[in-house]
Write a protein that holds these residues in place. Structure first.
Motif, mmCIF file in Angstrom:
data_model
loop_
_atom_site.group_PDB
_atom_site.id
_atom_site.type_symbol
_atom_site.label_atom_id
_atom_site.label_comp_id
_atom_site.label_asym_id
_atom_site.label_seq_id
_atom_site.Cartn_x
_atom_site.Cartn_y
_atom_site.Cartn_z
ATOM 1 N N GLN A 106 -5.631 12.360 16.294
ATOM 2 C CA GLN A 106 -4.428 13.078 16.725
ATOM 3 C C GLN A 106 -4.423 13.343 18.224
ATOM 4 O O GLN A 106 -5.362 13.910 18.777
ATOM 5 N N GLU A 112 -2.531 6.615 4.904
ATOM 6 C CA GLU A 112 -1.154 7.101 5.091
ATOM 7 C C GLU A 112 -0.284 6.093 5.840
ATOM 8 O O GLU A 112 0.605 6.460 6.604
ATOM 9 N N GLU A 138 3.634 6.331 5.470
ATOM 10 C CA GLU A 138 4.366 7.422 6.115
ATOM 11 C C GLU A 138 5.026 6.970 7.416
ATOM 12 O O GLU A 138 6.010 7.572 7.866
ATOM 13 N N ASP A 143 8.450 8.149 9.502
ATOM 14 C CA ASP A 143 8.228 8.924 10.728
ATOM 15 C C ASP A 143 7.336 8.112 11.664
ATOM 16 O O ASP A 143 6.138 8.019 11.461
ATOM 17 N N MET A 157 3.990 9.138 13.110
ATOM 18 C CA MET A 157 2.790 9.097 12.273
ATOM 19 C C MET A 157 1.844 7.976 12.690
ATOM 20 O O MET A 157 0.681 7.959 12.281
ATOM 21 N N ALA A 202 -2.038 7.375 11.577
ATOM 22 C CA ALA A 202 -2.094 6.479 10.422
ATOM 23 C C ALA A 202 -3.107 5.362 10.660
ATOM 24 O O ALA A 202 -3.510 5.086 11.788
#
Length: 219
Positions: free
Chosen positions: A97, A123, A126, A130, A133, A137
């Protein structure tokens, strides 16, 4: 090494209680590839094999032939695998992140690429809803390889009850997507070595295929 399941990922396994430690702790290493730091996480999640209760001597406490007990035993395995996947996912988010340092997740996920537990770690889907992400991801290397992408449709790494499937996987972060503005390289090709799985079971050195990805860093 990740030994403890993160508190937010701990769940109660039926008849056992809180699942708080990895059965096979994932290894986390940070390597330097031509000056580019890359985090690599290896995983070997709990198998789908039914988890029957045993005493301290290893003797069975349940009737393995009872279909209802088998269901409950498989539910225990699913809970364990889900907790491990969730904990790994949280560790991945922490490392990805708001950073642009690439990450690779690889290993025996003990379920197919699109399964709930595997996608809990990646993920990938996703991103369709979005685009932000992408930052956290992971992407299936076999799906984004720039060459021989048709191989993904004939690949397998394990034969379960006579059916071939891919349960050994390799995922990469956004930094290895060629169309990302943060791209640092790309997955050129992914190879599967699985001819030995066609041998008689007793002759196999290992009952899993081997997956290998060639990743080229940008100049």
């Amino acid at each position: 090494m990740l030994e403890e399941i993160l508190p937010e990922a701990v769940i109660d396994v039926p008849d056992i209680g809180p699942y708080q430690r990895f059965n096979r702790p994932p290894l986390v290493v940070r390597v330097n590839a031509y000056g580019q730091p890359i985090t690599i996480i290896t995983a070997h999640l709990k198998s789908k094999r039914a988890f029957f209760l045993r005493d301290k001597n290893g003797s069975l406490l349940e009737d393995m032939d009872d279909p209802n007990i088998r269901v409950r035993a498989k539910l225990r395995s699913l809970c364990m695998r889900a907790a491990e996947a969730a904990s790994i996912r949280m560790s991945i988010i922490e490392r990805l992140q708001h950073t642009h340092e690439p990450l690779i997740l690889l290993g025996d996920m003990n379920d197919v690429t699109g399964s709930v537990t595997t996608q809990l770690m990646a993920e990938t889907g996703e991103v369709n809803y979005d685009k932000s992400m992408r930052d956290i991801a992971l992407f299936d290397a076999a799906r984004i390889q720039s060459r021989y992408s048709w191989m993904r449709d004939v690949a397998y790494t394990h034969i379960y009850q006579g059916m071939p499937e891919v349960i050994d996987q390799l995922f990469v972060s956004e930094e290895f997507l060629p169309d990302s503005k943060f791209s640092l390289g790309q997955v050129e090709r992914v190879d599967y070595f699985n001819d030995h799985l066609k041998w008689d079971y007793a002759d196999r050195v290992i009952d899993h295929g081997i997956i290998r990805a060639k990743i080229k860093l940008n100049s």
